[in-house]
Design a protein around this motif. Sequence first.
Motif, PDB file in Angstrom:
ATOM      1  N   PRO A  36       9.819  -7.945  -2.586  1.00 22.24           N
ATOM      2  CA  PRO A  36      10.202  -6.808  -1.733  1.00 22.24           C
ATOM      3  C   PRO A  36      11.463  -6.076  -2.130  1.00 22.24           C
ATOM      4  N   LEU A  37      12.251  -6.611  -3.071  1.00 27.94           N
ATOM      5  CA  LEU A  37      13.529  -5.997  -3.417  1.00 27.94           C
ATOM      6  C   LEU A  37      13.591  -5.602  -4.887  1.00 27.94           C
ATOM      7  N   CYS A  38      14.558  -4.736  -5.188  1.00 26.93           N
ATOM      8  CA  CYS A  38      14.869  -4.437  -6.579  1.00 26.93           C
ATOM      9  C   CYS A  38      15.827  -5.501  -7.106  1.00 26.93           C
ATOM     10  N   THR A  39      16.061  -5.519  -8.397  1.00 28.49           N
ATOM     11  CA  THR A  39      16.923  -6.532  -9.005  1.00 28.49           C
ATOM     12  C   THR A  39      18.337  -6.485  -8.449  1.00 28.49           C
ATOM     13  N   GLN A  40      18.890  -5.280  -8.285  1.00 33.52           N
ATOM     14  CA  GLN A  40      20.267  -5.144  -7.810  1.00 33.52           C
ATOM     15  C   GLN A  40      20.430  -5.691  -6.400  1.00 33.52           C
ATOM     16  N   CYS A  41      19.523  -5.364  -5.501  1.00 35.69           N
ATOM     17  CA  CYS A  41      19.624  -5.842  -4.115  1.00 35.69           C
ATOM     18  C   CYS A  41      19.412  -7.347  -4.048  1.00 35.69           C
ATOM     19  N   HIS A  42      18.496  -7.858  -4.861  1.00 30.55           N
ATOM     20  CA  HIS A  42      18.269  -9.306  -4.891  1.00 30.55           C
ATOM     21  C   HIS A  42      19.547 -10.035  -5.300  1.00 30.55           C
ATOM     22  N   GLU A  43      20.195  -9.569  -6.337  1.00 29.23           N
ATOM     23  CA  GLU A  43      21.381 -10.244  -6.851  1.00 29.23           C
ATOM     24  C   GLU A  43      22.585 -10.084  -5.930  1.00 29.23           C
ATOM     25  N   ALA A  44      22.583  -9.036  -5.098  1.00 32.40           N
ATOM     26  CA  ALA A  44      23.720  -8.789  -4.209  1.00 32.40           C
ATOM     27  C   ALA A  44      23.671  -9.623  -2.929  1.00 32.40           C
ATOM     28  N   LEU A  45      22.550 -10.269  -2.648  1.00 34.12           N
ATOM     29  CA  LEU A  45      22.429 -11.053  -1.417  1.00 34.12           C
ATOM     30  C   LEU A  45      23.300 -12.307  -1.473  1.00 34.12           C
ATOM     31  N   PRO A  46      23.772 -12.786  -0.329  1.00 37.41           N
ATOM     32  CA  PRO A  46      24.634 -13.979  -0.293  1.00 37.41           C
ATOM     33  C   PRO A  46      23.828 -15.273  -0.366  1.00 37.41           C
ATOM     34  N   TRP A  47      23.162 -15.502  -1.487  1.00 37.14           N
ATOM     35  CA  TRP A  47      22.374 -16.721  -1.664  1.00 37.14           C
ATOM     36  C   TRP A  47      23.288 -17.944  -1.559  1.00 37.14           C
ATOM     37  N   THR A 100       0.803  -1.218   0.000  1.00 37.95           N
ATOM     38  CA  THR A 100       0.000   0.000   0.000  1.00 37.95           C
ATOM     39  C   THR A 100       0.839   1.272   0.000  1.00 37.95           C
ATOM     40  N   ILE A 101       1.809   1.382   0.924  1.00 42.76           N
ATOM     41  CA  ILE A 101       2.523   2.644   1.028  1.00 42.76           C
ATOM     42  C   ILE A 101       4.037   2.507   0.848  1.00 42.76           C
ATOM     43  N   MET A 102       4.521   1.293   0.518  1.00 43.68           N
ATOM     44  CA  MET A 102       5.948   1.124   0.274  1.00 43.68           C
ATOM     45  C   MET A 102       6.170   0.364  -1.027  1.00 43.68           C
ATOM     46  N   PRO A 103       5.974   1.022  -2.169  1.00 51.87           N
ATOM     47  CA  PRO A 103       6.145   0.345  -3.455  1.00 51.87           C
ATOM     48  C   PRO A 103       7.605   0.259  -3.889  1.00 51.87           C
ATOM     49  N   HIS A 104       8.534   0.497  -2.957  1.00 49.89           N
ATOM     50  CA  HIS A 104       9.944   0.529  -3.302  1.00 49.89           C
ATOM     51  C   HIS A 104      10.708  -0.597  -2.608  1.00 49.89           C
ATOM     52  N   CYS A 105      11.918  -0.822  -3.068  1.00 48.58           N
ATOM     53  CA  CYS A 105      12.787  -1.855  -2.525  1.00 48.58           C
ATOM     54  C   CYS A 105      12.961  -1.664  -1.016  1.00 48.58           C
ATOM     55  N   CYS A 138      17.002  -0.544  -0.527  1.00 45.62           N
ATOM     56  CA  CYS A 138      17.615   0.685  -1.053  1.00 45.62           C
ATOM     57  C   CYS A 138      16.609   1.771  -1.412  1.00 45.62           C
ATOM     58  N   GLY A 139      15.333   1.434  -1.531  1.00 45.49           N
ATOM     59  CA  GLY A 139      14.324   2.437  -1.832  1.00 45.49           C
ATOM     60  C   GLY A 139      14.042   2.664  -3.297  1.00 45.49           C
ATOM     61  N   LEU A 140      14.773   1.972  -4.183  1.00 39.44           N
ATOM     62  CA  LEU A 140      14.485   2.086  -5.606  1.00 39.44           C
ATOM     63  C   LEU A 140      13.248   1.264  -5.963  1.00 39.44           C
ATOM     64  N   SER A 141      12.795   1.357  -7.196  1.00 40.16           N
ATOM     65  CA  SER A 141      11.626   0.594  -7.619  1.00 40.16           C
ATOM     66  C   SER A 141      11.905  -0.892  -7.488  1.00 40.16           C
ATOM     67  N   ARG A 142      10.984  -1.596  -6.877  1.00 41.81           N
ATOM     68  CA  ARG A 142      11.198  -3.024  -6.639  1.00 41.81           C
ATOM     69  C   ARG A 142      10.576  -3.878  -7.721  1.00 41.81           C
ATOM     70  N   ILE A 143      10.969  -5.138  -7.759  1.00 40.01           N
ATOM     71  CA  ILE A 143      10.375  -6.102  -8.669  1.00 40.01           C
ATOM     72  C   ILE A 143       8.909  -6.275  -8.286  1.00 40.01           C
TER      73      ILE A 143
END
Length: 222
Positions: A30-41, A13-18, A21-26
């Motif tokens: 809950p995350l944007c592409t960059q933050c998703h890929e940076a995680l230690p999977w 509703t009120i947090m359409p961002h990552c 980092c706050g950028l537009s998310r997928i």
Amino acid sequence: MNTSALWQAFQQTIMPHCAFCGLSRIAGYPLCTQCHEALPWLQPEQNLPLSGCPASLSAFVYQAPISNLLLGIKFGKNLRELATLGELTATGILPQLEKVPDAILPVPLHNARLHKRGFNQALELARPLAKQLGIPLLTRTITRNKATLPQTELNAKQRQHNLQQAFQLNIPTPYRHIAIFDDVITTGATARELAALLLANGVEHVEIWSCARTIFTPQTHD
């Protein structure tokens, strides 16, 4: 409505961002592409067998930023990020599944620690997994009847001794395939103790799941 559902509704509703980092998310994530890929999977080659433990699955290697998030949630009661981390954990574990278990057993907390903390982190992190798989969370089957020392303060041998007779089976379980879920797996001592109890009481197959696991190297293990 549980914590996970509330946080997801809040995000939509009120947090359409990552969430990081706050950028537009997928969309729907809950995350944007960059933050998703940076995680230690956790990579397949890192998912090494734990000594004396059944099969294990984890979403992440226990390192920043996941380690920081887990510590912040556990000791700082940063519940705002708890459901996000649960959703990310499900994202990491679900593709690894070969067979869906009958139920998930979050590692229980002793009542004194639960009262002090106000929530069971393992339970909350497991909620998105149980919801997406359509299986129950076992919250009453086993209780922790011994107020153990924090495992992080002990070495491997002390951890195993610390957990002896720490858990008690309250009610027989009809399930034959159960996934034990913990926030972090280090030596696997907690998982071994719970798995042994389940297997001794009619459960046929046990798996160990976690948000993150420690990956030892020759330099860090000594």
